[in-house]
Design a protein around this motif. Structure first.
Motif, PDB file in Angstrom:
ATOM      1  N   TRP A  94      37.291  37.061  45.432  1.00  0.00           N
ATOM      2  CA  TRP A  94      36.456  38.206  45.736  1.00  0.00           C
ATOM      3  C   TRP A  94      37.231  39.520  45.587  1.00  0.00           C
ATOM      4  O   TRP A  94      36.708  40.512  45.078  1.00  0.00           O
ATOM      5  N   ILE A  95      38.489  39.534  45.995  1.00  0.00           N
ATOM      6  CA  ILE A  95      39.328  40.725  45.815  1.00  0.00           C
ATOM      7  C   ILE A  95      39.467  41.044  44.333  1.00  0.00           C
ATOM      8  O   ILE A  95      39.315  42.185  43.909  1.00  0.00           O
ATOM      9  N   ARG A  96      39.737  40.026  43.532  1.00  0.00           N
ATOM     10  CA  ARG A  96      39.882  40.241  42.085  1.00  0.00           C
ATOM     11  C   ARG A  96      38.605  40.763  41.461  1.00  0.00           C
ATOM     12  O   ARG A  96      38.635  41.625  40.578  1.00  0.00           O
ATOM     13  N   SER A  97      37.462  40.264  41.912  1.00  0.00           N
ATOM     14  CA  SER A  97      36.192  40.732  41.344  1.00  0.00           C
ATOM     15  C   SER A  97      35.914  42.186  41.728  1.00  0.00           C
ATOM     16  O   SER A  97      35.380  42.956  40.927  1.00  0.00           O
ATOM     17  N   ILE A  98      36.289  42.578  42.944  1.00  0.00           N
ATOM     18  CA  ILE A  98      36.117  43.977  43.373  1.00  0.00           C
ATOM     19  C   ILE A  98      37.011  44.899  42.546  1.00  0.00           C
ATOM     20  O   ILE A  98      36.585  45.964  42.102  1.00  0.00           O
ATOM     21  N   MET A 102      35.753  47.879  40.103  1.00  0.00           N
ATOM     22  CA  MET A 102      36.209  49.270  40.206  1.00  0.00           C
ATOM     23  C   MET A 102      36.806  49.745  38.890  1.00  0.00           C
ATOM     24  O   MET A 102      36.585  50.880  38.472  1.00  0.00           O
ATOM     25  N   PHE A 103      37.561  48.855  38.230  1.00  0.00           N
ATOM     26  CA  PHE A 103      38.155  49.199  36.941  1.00  0.00           C
ATOM     27  C   PHE A 103      37.071  49.440  35.898  1.00  0.00           C
ATOM     28  O   PHE A 103      37.132  50.396  35.129  1.00  0.00           O
ATOM     29  N   SER A 104      36.057  48.574  35.874  1.00  0.00           N
ATOM     30  CA  SER A 104      34.978  48.753  34.899  1.00  0.00           C
ATOM     31  C   SER A 104      34.122  49.976  35.220  1.00  0.00           C
ATOM     32  O   SER A 104      33.469  50.522  34.328  1.00  0.00           O
ATOM     33  N   ASP A 105      34.136  50.440  36.477  1.00  0.00           N
ATOM     34  CA  ASP A 105      33.437  51.675  36.839  1.00  0.00           C
ATOM     35  C   ASP A 105      34.229  52.922  36.450  1.00  0.00           C
ATOM     36  O   ASP A 105      33.751  54.031  36.638  1.00  0.00           O
ATOM     37  N   PRO A 138      33.028  54.971  32.728  1.00  0.00           N
ATOM     38  CA  PRO A 138      32.987  53.504  32.875  1.00  0.00           C
ATOM     39  C   PRO A 138      33.468  52.806  31.613  1.00  0.00           C
ATOM     40  O   PRO A 138      33.298  53.302  30.503  1.00  0.00           O
ATOM     41  N   LEU A 139      34.086  51.639  31.808  1.00  0.00           N
ATOM     42  CA  LEU A 139      34.624  50.866  30.691  1.00  0.00           C
ATOM     43  C   LEU A 139      33.828  49.583  30.515  1.00  0.00           C
ATOM     44  O   LEU A 139      33.336  49.016  31.478  1.00  0.00           O
ATOM     45  N   CYS A 140      33.738  49.124  29.288  1.00  0.00           N
ATOM     46  CA  CYS A 140      33.134  47.828  29.007  1.00  0.00           C
ATOM     47  C   CYS A 140      34.254  46.862  28.674  1.00  0.00           C
ATOM     48  O   CYS A 140      35.033  47.105  27.752  1.00  0.00           O
ATOM     49  N   LEU A 141      34.370  45.787  29.412  1.00  0.00           N
ATOM     50  CA  LEU A 141      35.493  44.863  29.233  1.00  0.00           C
ATOM     51  C   LEU A 141      35.249  43.847  28.118  1.00  0.00           C
ATOM     52  O   LEU A 141      36.091  43.011  27.863  1.00  0.00           O
TER      53      LEU A 141
END
Length: 142
Positions: A94-98, A102-105, A138-141
């Protein structure tokens, strides 16, 4: 539209002068192929984002924010203070997904390995701390 037929009035020229050399070329290219109005809107958004990027970051992250989230049996505490994000959870996934969210935002985060878990505050098993370096689009991964 051909570049010879492009008419730039005084207000548009003032905007053109504030652009970086690379952005001036992009402005002229966009004006030729997608139209002057869209090119002006694109240039205005670039100028506004470079001016307000640091001030927006300071406004967003200067005050302390705290939230506790629950999902099934997992818990997650998020605290943002002094341009640092503190994450404490029962699930590392869950930490990794948050962090990924945030990175993708558009928030640029660097893990702070020197930060230590406060035993009395951070009661869950997993703890991560990240420094907020900056903020952008925002970034698209993919």
């Amino acid at each position: 539209m051909e570049i010879d037929n492009l008419h730039i009035n005084e207000k548009d020229f003032d905007l053109f002068q504030t652009l970086e050399p690379k952005d001036k070329i992009e402005f002229l290219y966009d004006a030729q192929f997608i139209g002057k109005e869209l090119s002006i809107n694109k240039a205005l958004s670039k100028v506004n984002s470079t001016i307000s990027n640091d001030s927006v970051l300071n406004e967003i992250f200067q005050d302390t924010l705290y939230d506790e989230l629950r999902w099934d049996s997992d818990r997650l505490n998020i605290m943002i203070s002094n341009k640092m994000v503190h994450l404490n959870s029962t699930s590392i996934k869950w930490i990794r997904s948050i962090v990924k969210k945030m990175f993708s935002d558009g928030h640029i985060l660097i893990r702070n390995k020197k930060a230590k878990k406060a035993k009395e505050v951070d009661i869950y098993r997993f703890y991560r701390c990240y420094d907020i370096v900056g903020s952008g689009a925002p970034l698209c991964l993919n």
